[in-house]
Design a protein around this motif. Structure first.
Motif, PDB file in Angstrom:
ATOM      1  N   ARG A   1       0.861  -1.180   0.000  1.00 36.14           N
ATOM      2  CA  ARG A   1       0.000   0.000   0.000  1.00 36.14           C
ATOM      3  C   ARG A   1       0.898   1.231   0.000  1.00 36.14           C
ATOM      4  NH1 ARG A   1      -5.258   0.385   1.872  1.00 36.14           N
ATOM      5  NH2 ARG A   1      -4.989  -1.585   2.944  1.00 36.14           N
ATOM      6  N   VAL A   2       0.661   2.119  -0.958  1.00 38.22           N
ATOM      7  CA  VAL A   2       1.453   3.331  -1.055  1.00 38.22           C
ATOM      8  C   VAL A   2       0.850   4.422  -0.181  1.00 38.22           C
ATOM      9  CG1 VAL A   2       2.325   5.097  -2.619  1.00 38.22           C
ATOM     10  CG2 VAL A   2       2.193   2.741  -3.386  1.00 38.22           C
ATOM     11  N   PHE A   3      -0.453   4.611  -0.298  1.00 38.86           N
ATOM     12  CA  PHE A   3      -1.142   5.576   0.546  1.00 38.86           C
ATOM     13  C   PHE A   3      -2.632   5.312   0.514  1.00 38.86           C
ATOM     14  CE2 PHE A   3      -1.288   7.735  -3.545  1.00 38.86           C
ATOM     15  CZ  PHE A   3      -2.577   8.232  -3.587  1.00 38.86           C
ATOM     16  N   PHE A   4      -3.355   5.978   1.397  1.00 41.93           N
ATOM     17  CA  PHE A   4      -4.809   5.887   1.433  1.00 41.93           C
ATOM     18  C   PHE A   4      -5.354   7.300   1.351  1.00 41.93           C
ATOM     19  CE2 PHE A   4      -8.994   5.557   3.414  1.00 41.93           C
ATOM     20  CZ  PHE A   4      -9.505   4.476   2.704  1.00 41.93           C
ATOM     21  N   ASP A   5      -6.205   7.565   0.346  1.00 44.65           N
ATOM     22  CA  ASP A   5      -6.806   8.876   0.144  1.00 44.65           C
ATOM     23  C   ASP A   5      -8.117   8.935   0.922  1.00 44.65           C
ATOM     24  OD1 ASP A   5      -7.895  11.234  -0.753  1.00 44.65           O
ATOM     25  OD2 ASP A   5      -7.506  10.847  -2.878  1.00 44.65           O
ATOM     26  N   GLU A   6      -8.101   9.643   2.044  1.00 43.96           N
ATOM     27  CA  GLU A   6      -9.286   9.749   2.905  1.00 43.96           C
ATOM     28  C   GLU A   6     -10.463  10.376   2.161  1.00 43.96           C
ATOM     29  OE1 GLU A   6      -9.761   8.718   6.049  1.00 43.96           O
ATOM     30  OE2 GLU A   6      -7.742   7.944   6.310  1.00 43.96           O
ATOM     31  N   ARG A   7     -10.170  11.382   1.351  1.00 45.92           N
ATOM     32  CA  ARG A   7     -11.220  12.109   0.638  1.00 45.92           C
ATOM     33  C   ARG A   7     -11.985  11.193  -0.319  1.00 45.92           C
ATOM     34  NH1 ARG A   7     -10.316  15.827  -3.928  1.00 45.92           N
ATOM     35  NH2 ARG A   7      -8.344  14.758  -3.864  1.00 45.92           N
ATOM     36  N   ARG A   8     -11.253  10.386  -1.056  1.00 45.80           N
ATOM     37  CA  ARG A   8     -11.885   9.472  -2.014  1.00 45.80           C
ATOM     38  C   ARG A   8     -12.238   8.127  -1.395  1.00 45.80           C
ATOM     39  NH1 ARG A   8      -8.124  10.171  -7.358  1.00 45.80           N
ATOM     40  NH2 ARG A   8      -8.833  12.238  -7.917  1.00 45.80           N
ATOM     41  N   GLY A   9     -11.652   7.840  -0.246  1.00 49.26           N
ATOM     42  CA  GLY A   9     -11.902   6.558   0.403  1.00 49.26           C
ATOM     43  C   GLY A   9     -11.269   5.397  -0.348  1.00 49.26           C
ATOM     44  N   ARG A  10     -10.128   5.674  -0.976  1.00 46.61           N
ATOM     45  CA  ARG A  10      -9.489   4.654  -1.804  1.00 46.61           C
ATOM     46  C   ARG A  10      -7.984   4.650  -1.576  1.00 46.61           C
ATOM     47  NH1 ARG A  10      -9.955   5.641  -8.111  1.00 46.61           N
ATOM     48  NH2 ARG A  10      -8.353   7.160  -7.664  1.00 46.61           N
ATOM     49  N   GLY A  11      -7.416   3.469  -1.534  1.00 47.37           N
ATOM     50  CA  GLY A  11      -5.978   3.327  -1.387  1.00 47.37           C
ATOM     51  C   GLY A  11      -5.313   3.076  -2.729  1.00 47.37           C
ATOM     52  N   GLU A  12      -4.017   3.294  -2.765  1.00 47.94           N
ATOM     53  CA  GLU A  12      -3.240   3.031  -3.969  1.00 47.94           C
ATOM     54  C   GLU A  12      -2.139   2.046  -3.625  1.00 47.94           C
ATOM     55  OE1 GLU A  12      -0.301   5.524  -6.833  1.00 47.94           O
ATOM     56  OE2 GLU A  12      -2.268   6.414  -6.483  1.00 47.94           O
ATOM     57  N   ALA A  13      -1.797   1.182  -4.563  1.00 45.33           N
ATOM     58  CA  ALA A  13      -0.769   0.166  -4.334  1.00 45.33           C
ATOM     59  C   ALA A  13       0.333   0.264  -5.369  1.00 45.33           C
ATOM     60  CB  ALA A  13      -1.396  -1.230  -4.377  1.00 45.33           C
ATOM     61  N   ALA A  14       1.483  -0.290  -5.014  1.00 51.49           N
ATOM     62  CA  ALA A  14       2.617  -0.417  -5.922  1.00 51.49           C
ATOM     63  C   ALA A  14       2.990  -1.894  -5.968  1.00 51.49           C
ATOM     64  CB  ALA A  14       3.795   0.410  -5.443  1.00 51.49           C
ATOM     65  N   ILE A  15       3.166  -2.411  -7.159  1.00 53.32           N
ATOM     66  CA  ILE A  15       3.485  -3.831  -7.331  1.00 53.32           C
ATOM     67  C   ILE A  15       4.941  -4.067  -6.976  1.00 53.32           C
ATOM     68  CG2 ILE A  15       3.696  -5.689  -9.020  1.00 53.32           C
ATOM     69  CD1 ILE A  15       1.276  -4.329 -10.446  1.00 53.32           C
ATOM     70  N   VAL A  16       5.165  -5.074  -6.133  1.00 51.37           N
ATOM     71  CA  VAL A  16       6.510  -5.443  -5.706  1.00 51.37           C
ATOM     72  C   VAL A  16       7.015  -6.620  -6.535  1.00 51.37           C
ATOM     73  CG1 VAL A  16       7.871  -6.364  -3.788  1.00 51.37           C
ATOM     74  CG2 VAL A  16       6.174  -4.585  -3.376  1.00 51.37           C
ATOM     75  N   ARG A  17       6.162  -7.625  -6.717  1.00 52.01           N
ATOM     76  CA  ARG A  17       6.607  -8.840  -7.415  1.00 52.01           C
ATOM     77  C   ARG A  17       5.416  -9.564  -8.020  1.00 52.01           C
ATOM     78  NH1 ARG A  17       9.633 -10.567  -3.571  1.00 52.01           N
ATOM     79  NH2 ARG A  17       8.124 -11.761  -2.420  1.00 52.01           N
ATOM     80  N   VAL A  18       5.610 -10.113  -9.217  1.00 51.05           N
ATOM     81  CA  VAL A  18       4.593 -10.953  -9.843  1.00 51.05           C
ATOM     82  C   VAL A  18       4.782 -12.370  -9.319  1.00 51.05           C
ATOM     83  CG1 VAL A  18       3.697 -11.881 -12.014  1.00 51.05           C
ATOM     84  CG2 VAL A  18       4.521  -9.523 -11.915  1.00 51.05           C
ATOM     85  N   VAL A  19       3.722 -12.934  -8.737  1.00 48.55           N
ATOM     86  CA  VAL A  19       3.774 -14.278  -8.169  1.00 48.55           C
ATOM     87  C   VAL A  19       3.429 -15.308  -9.232  1.00 48.55           C
ATOM     88  CG1 VAL A  19       2.791 -15.817  -6.427  1.00 48.55           C
ATOM     89  CG2 VAL A  19       3.184 -13.421  -5.886  1.00 48.55           C
ATOM     90  N   GLU A  20       2.377 -15.034  -9.999  1.00 46.30           N
ATOM     91  CA  GLU A  20       1.919 -15.972 -11.022  1.00 46.30           C
ATOM     92  C   GLU A  20       1.329 -15.213 -12.201  1.00 46.30           C
ATOM     93  OE1 GLU A  20      -1.249 -19.668 -11.504  1.00 46.30           O
ATOM     94  OE2 GLU A  20      -0.884 -18.808  -9.527  1.00 46.30           O
ATOM     95  N   ARG A  21       1.765 -15.568 -13.390  1.00 45.53           N
ATOM     96  CA  ARG A  21       1.248 -14.951 -14.606  1.00 45.53           C
ATOM     97  C   ARG A  21      -0.055 -15.632 -15.010  1.00 45.53           C
ATOM     98  NH1 ARG A  21       3.392 -10.086 -15.876  1.00 45.53           N
ATOM     99  NH2 ARG A  21       5.636 -10.127 -15.616  1.00 45.53           N
ATOM    100  N   ALA A  22      -1.038 -14.827 -15.393  1.00 46.06           N
ATOM    101  CA  ALA A  22      -2.321 -15.368 -15.831  1.00 46.06           C
ATOM    102  C   ALA A  22      -2.262 -15.807 -17.289  1.00 46.06           C
ATOM    103  CB  ALA A  22      -3.428 -14.328 -15.649  1.00 46.06           C
ATOM    104  N   HIS A  23      -1.369 -15.216 -18.043  1.00 44.36           N
ATOM    105  CA  HIS A  23      -1.278 -15.507 -19.481  1.00 44.36           C
ATOM    106  C   HIS A  23       0.114 -16.047 -19.796  1.00 44.36           C
ATOM    107  CE1 HIS A  23      -4.981 -13.244 -20.182  1.00 44.36           C
ATOM    108  NE2 HIS A  23      -4.497 -12.379 -19.305  1.00 44.36           N
ATOM    109  N   VAL A  24       0.167 -17.289 -20.244  1.00 36.57           N
ATOM    110  CA  VAL A  24       1.452 -17.852 -20.652  1.00 36.57           C
ATOM    111  C   VAL A  24       1.612 -17.785 -22.169  1.00 36.57           C
ATOM    112  CG1 VAL A  24       1.864 -19.316 -18.652  1.00 36.57           C
ATOM    113  CG2 VAL A  24       0.487 -20.189 -20.522  1.00 36.57           C
ATOM    114  N   GLU A  25       0.491 -17.660 -22.860  1.00 32.25           N
ATOM    115  CA  GLU A  25       0.498 -17.464 -24.310  1.00 32.25           C
ATOM    116  C   GLU A  25      -0.385 -16.268 -24.631  1.00 32.25           C
ATOM    117  OE1 GLU A  25      -0.813 -20.986 -26.288  1.00 32.25           O
ATOM    118  OE2 GLU A  25       0.927 -22.143 -25.664  1.00 32.25           O
TER     119      GLU A  25
END
Length: 181
Positions: free
Chosen positions: A132-156
């Motif tokens: 979690r990068v931050f939480f915007d109280e006004r909008r009631g929504r948080g923002e995230a930053a991706i650290v690592r891909v665990v599993e790919r949904a598309h192999v082809e």
């Protein structure tokens, strides 16, 4: 192998890769974990007795590589602390056609916004670890930053191949795959 003031269990590996080795990523994390606050490159260099400008630059580069790979967190410009696995959120990426997306946590908590710069790293449906990068109280929504891909949904991926200005790329046919490869 040159004598070093630190006792890094990975010193041989580092010495085989670099002419002037510095402490390994693993050693840096182990060293930084007990520290109560984020440390700067110069503070860490002093603690590890890295006095030459070359050693300090190598340490700075290693810390930024660790930041890129999600091993450390930059609390404020130039101050780092190790990222603990417990601070990460596991979730599935849901991409919006506009180029941004959302992290749908697998634990059932509320969704987190993923800006377009984060979506460039992943595809719709990928399972990732994010912070979690931050939480915007006004909008009631948080923002995230991706650290690592665990599993790919598309192999082809199906799409059209283009070759323009000496560069080849694929434009995916699937609507939710928004970036070219």
């Amino acid at each position: 192998m040159p004598k070093t003031p630190w006792k890094d269990p990975h010193a041989k590996r580092e010495a085989s890769k670099y002419a002037k080795p510095i402490p390994s990523r693993e050693y840096l994390i182990k060293h930084m974990l007990p520290l109560k606050k984020a440390v700067s490159v110069s503070m860490l260099a002093e603690q590890l007795e890295l006095h030459t400008p070359e050693d300090r630059e190598a340490l700075r580069r290693r810390l930024y590589a660790m930041l890129r790979d999600g091993q450390v967190l930059e609390k404020r410009r130039g101050y780092f602390k190790p990222l603990k696995e417990s601070e990460l959120i596991r979730g599935r990426v849901q991409v919006n056609r506009d180029g941004h997306g959302f992290l749908i946590p697998l634990g059932g908590s509320s969704d987190l916004f993923l800006p377009a710069r984060q979506i460039r790293k992943v595809f719709d449906g990928d399972t990732v670890l994010a912070r979690r990068v931050f939480f915007d109280e006004r909008r009631g929504r948080g923002e995230a930053a991706i650290v690592r891909v665990v599993e790919r949904a598309h192999v082809e991926i199906v799409g059209r191949y283009f070759f323009e200005e000496g560069l080849g790329f694929i434009e995916p046919s699937q609507r939710k795959l928004t970036q070219n490869i």
